[in-house]
Structures are given as C-alpha cells and as structure tokens.
Scaffold this active site. Structure first.
Site, mmCIF file in Angstrom:
data_model
loop_
_atom_site.group_PDB
_atom_site.id
_atom_site.type_symbol
_atom_site.label_atom_id
_atom_site.label_comp_id
_atom_site.label_asym_id
_atom_site.label_seq_id
_atom_site.Cartn_x
_atom_site.Cartn_y
_atom_site.Cartn_z
ATOM 1 N N HIS A 65 1.861 15.980 -22.789
ATOM 2 C CA HIS A 65 1.624 17.008 -23.807
ATOM 3 C C HIS A 65 0.778 16.483 -24.962
ATOM 4 O O HIS A 65 0.876 15.324 -25.352
ATOM 5 C CB HIS A 65 2.945 17.614 -24.301
ATOM 6 C CG HIS A 65 3.816 16.708 -25.126
ATOM 7 N ND1 HIS A 65 3.718 16.628 -26.504
ATOM 8 C CD2 HIS A 65 4.834 15.885 -24.785
ATOM 9 C CE1 HIS A 65 4.630 15.794 -26.965
ATOM 10 N NE2 HIS A 65 5.320 15.320 -25.950
ATOM 11 N N ASP A 175 3.635 10.175 -29.477
ATOM 12 C CA ASP A 175 4.380 11.127 -28.650
ATOM 13 C C ASP A 175 3.620 12.451 -28.702
ATOM 14 O O ASP A 175 3.754 13.199 -29.662
ATOM 15 C CB ASP A 175 5.789 11.272 -29.223
ATOM 16 C CG ASP A 175 6.604 12.374 -28.565
ATOM 17 O OD1 ASP A 175 6.212 12.861 -27.488
ATOM 18 O OD2 ASP A 175 7.637 12.760 -29.150
ATOM 19 N N GLU A 207 4.873 21.504 -25.925
ATOM 20 C CA GLU A 207 6.041 20.835 -25.356
ATOM 21 C C GLU A 207 7.145 20.715 -26.391
ATOM 22 O O GLU A 207 8.331 20.847 -26.079
ATOM 23 C CB GLU A 207 5.639 19.448 -24.842
ATOM 24 C CG GLU A 207 6.728 18.715 -24.052
ATOM 25 C CD GLU A 207 7.622 17.830 -24.903
ATOM 26 O OE1 GLU A 207 8.593 17.267 -24.371
ATOM 27 O OE2 GLU A 207 7.364 17.703 -26.128
ATOM 28 N N GLU A 208 6.763 20.449 -27.637
ATOM 29 C CA GLU A 208 7.742 20.192 -28.686
ATOM 30 C C GLU A 208 8.548 21.426 -29.068
ATOM 31 O O GLU A 208 9.566 21.317 -29.757
ATOM 32 C CB GLU A 208 7.040 19.636 -29.936
ATOM 33 C CG GLU A 208 6.335 18.298 -29.738
ATOM 34 C CD GLU A 208 7.297 17.131 -29.586
ATOM 35 O OE1 GLU A 208 8.528 17.357 -29.588
ATOM 36 O OE2 GLU A 208 6.822 15.984 -29.473
ATOM 37 N N ASP A 230 5.540 10.854 -20.481
ATOM 38 C CA ASP A 230 5.985 11.088 -21.848
ATOM 39 C C ASP A 230 6.429 9.758 -22.451
ATOM 40 O O ASP A 230 6.121 8.693 -21.907
ATOM 41 C CB ASP A 230 7.108 12.124 -21.883
ATOM 42 C CG ASP A 230 7.098 12.965 -23.156
ATOM 43 O OD1 ASP A 230 6.908 12.391 -24.244
ATOM 44 O OD2 ASP A 230 7.290 14.187 -23.073
ATOM 45 N N HIS A 314 9.062 10.581 -33.577
ATOM 46 C CA HIS A 314 8.965 11.714 -34.502
ATOM 47 C C HIS A 314 8.892 11.266 -35.955
ATOM 48 O O HIS A 314 9.463 11.887 -36.854
ATOM 49 C CB HIS A 314 10.111 12.709 -34.288
ATOM 50 C CG HIS A 314 9.914 13.573 -33.083
ATOM 51 N ND1 HIS A 314 10.578 14.766 -32.888
ATOM 52 C CD2 HIS A 314 9.108 13.429 -31.996
ATOM 53 C CE1 HIS A 314 10.213 15.312 -31.746
ATOM 54 N NE2 HIS A 314 9.307 14.506 -31.181
#
Length: 349
Positions: A65, A175, A207-208, A230, A314
């Site tokens: 992603h 990410d 995706e998130e 990922d 994140h």
C-alpha cells in the site's frame, strides 16, 4: 537512481489515505521501468503488468500500500487556529510539537502546539492531551486561514527521511512505501528473465482505513496467487519479544489461516536454497494487512504475506534496515521464477 534513494523520495512524498494521487505518478514512473504496461484503476491503485512469454498464463499479484496515516481539517476558530481529526491510526501522543503541512488552496506550514508546562495545572501535567484539544497554528489571521483552508482538507506530517548507520533508514510512511521498494527490487531481478507467469505489481490505496485498494484491485486482477508486502513490528527495548522481529535479519514470512500453507512452505524452502535470511511470524487470525482482503476476494485467492521489520510504526521516525528490503525483493523474484510448472500442485490443499 538506486532504490535506497528512491525509498527516501517515496517516504518524503505526501499521500494520506484518499489522497494518494498527490504522488501516485511517481510510482507509475518507477513501475514503467520494469513493466510492459502501467495503469490506474477507478480507486487509484497503480498497477504494473509484467507480461509472460506464453498465452493464458497464471497471474501473480504483488501488493503493497502507498497510503500513509495523516490528519484532516475539522474546524477553524475565530482566531485562525485549526482543529483536526485523524485519518488512519494516529497515536495522539506523537502529535504535540509536530510540524505539519495543511494542504488547502495553498500548502501551509504549521505546528501543533500546546499549553506550556509552566501554565498547566498540577492535574493537567499528569494527563495526555486529547486530539480534540490540540490545534494547528499556521501564523495567519482567521480571515486568511478561512480563505485558504476548507473543512476536510488533508494534513500531512512535515518530516524528511534520514540515513542512519549500518544501512538503517528512518522517516515517515515507510509503512508501506518500503513494500513498494520491495516490489521494485523484485521487478528489477525479474527483468533479466523470461517468465511463464504474469506478474501484477500493485501499489494499493486506502489500506490504513480498511484495505480498500486491495479489495478492488484483487477483484479486478483475480490472480492465482496474491502476495501482500507490508511491515511488521521491529524489536525495541520496551516491546514484547513475542510480537516483534529483528531488523537486519531478513524479511518475515507469515504462517496462519490467512496464508496458504503450501505457498508459505515453498517460499521458506526457496529462502533456504538461496541462503536468504528470513524470520517467521505466527498469526492465528486477521493479519491486518492487504493479505486479509486478497484471500477472501471472489471465490478465494491463495495468499502470502511478506513483512519488513519496522521500528516505531505510525510515527515520523519509522526505522528499518535496507538489507531486509533487498532480501525480500530477491526472495520474491526467486519464488516467482520457481513457480513455473509447479503452480497447479501448489494451489491445492
């Protein structure tokens, strides 16, 4: 351009969920170096196609992603301070003192400020500030802010990636921009080979916020094998060893009900054959990745998940070791090359 430099470019690019079009053209340019055709679907997924040498081939989908977590304008008060909400899994504890870009009619640099500790009460000092109580200061009067910024405008973190020692890289949105570089490394390795299988390189959107790009792209492509790439949690002193993996010691191969057992065994056998270091992740249910969406598309797709260990997920200082990316790309390329003539037996239970 080498792929380490390319990762820094993608990391520094902005594209939160729903706004990937800010930089998706860069990914198209990358895929065009290795694929016969590249296009975008209606959802915004970037799809590159590496053709096979025969007609009606099996199809292999590689998915990573491109979206990142971020913020969105919620309100503007009478003094020009901007209130905001999150897009994706933003930890409020990382927000105070962050530098951001508000993408209005113009890009506005701003800071997320807070009451200094000197002015806080004894009770306030002991509590974390809630997101709804934070504001962004762009240094403009309210009239000008309201002229340039609308409710719903996206907000991204202002953070540049950096090279650390020993092939470590840190920055925002590794990410899963790192996963896109894994796909690029794989395509680079495959460029020198003729294949009996067709490879679809997919940079998925959103995706998130719910694996949405993987849902529609895998439905459209309908691959015989879907491989999600990922990140997983890298080791840190304060994290459980059972839930983290060592950086620099190879990609992580997942096993569990989300993953086809013969495919996971096959890719581990190939890693051993080519002396590629790898680690294993046991996931008893939902992996929380695009692999979850791919597996249950249409009448079901045999699925794999390959992950890169990533520290401080994140945040704006996500950190990984580039050796893991290189090894993951080579492993996928060797896996795809070895599929010729073996697929029919592999896809059975």
């Amino acid at each position: 351009m080498n792929t380490r430099d390319l990762l820094t470019i993608l990391s520094n690019s902005t594209g939160i969920s729903g706004h990937e079009y800010f930089f998706s053209s860069k990914i198209k340019e990358v895929f065009e170096n290795y694929c016969q055709s590249v296009y975008q679907d209606a959802a915004g997924n970037v799809i590159g196609v590496r053709k096979a040498r025969k007609e009606n081939p099996y199809k292999i989908m590689l998915a990573a992603h491109m979206d990142e977590i971020g913020l969105m304008v919620k309100n503007i008060d009478e003094k020009g301070f901007i209130y905001f909400t999150n897009i994706g899994g933003v930890d409020p504890r990382i927000l105070l003192a962050q530098e951001v870009i508000v993408h209005g009619k113009e890009d506005l640099f701003g800071v997320i400020g807070a009451k200094p500790p000197h002015l806080q009460s004894a009770e306030e000092v002991t509590k974390a500030v809630k997101m709804e109580d934070m504001v962004i200061d762009v240094g403009l009067p309210a009239e000008k802010v309201k002229e340039l910024v609308n409710i719903g405008d996206p907000i991204t973190f202002y953070s540049s990636s950096s090279f650390l020692l020993n092939r470590y890289i840190c920055g925002k949105s590794l990410d899963d921009r790192a996963g896109i570089i894994v796909i690029t490394e794989c395509l680079k390795e495959l460029k020198r080979s003729e294949l009996d299988v067709e490879v679809y390189a997919v940079a998925t959107v959103q995706e998130e916020v719910g694996l949405r790009g993987a849902i529609v792209s895998s439905y459209h492509i309908n691959p015989d094998i879907g491989i999600a790439i990922d990140v997983c949690h890298g080791e840190t002193p304060d994290a459980s060893k059972e839930e983290t993996y060592s950086t620099g010691k190879g990609p992580v191969i997942t096993i569990g009900p989300n993953i086809h057992p013969k495919l996971s065994k096959k890719i581990m056998d190939i890693a051993k054959e080519y002396n590629i270091p790898f680690q294993m992740d046991v996931e008893p249910g939902n992996t929380g990745t695009d692999a979850w969406a791919i597996q249950v598309t249409r009448s079901g797709i045999p699925t794999l998940l390959i992950s890169i260990p990533l520290r401080y997920m994140h945040t704006t200082v996500e950190t990984l070791n580039f050796n893991d990316i290189t090894n993951a790309g080579k492993l996928l390329a060797f896996f795809i090359k070895k599929l010729e003539g073996e697929l029919e037996g592999l896809l059975c239970y």
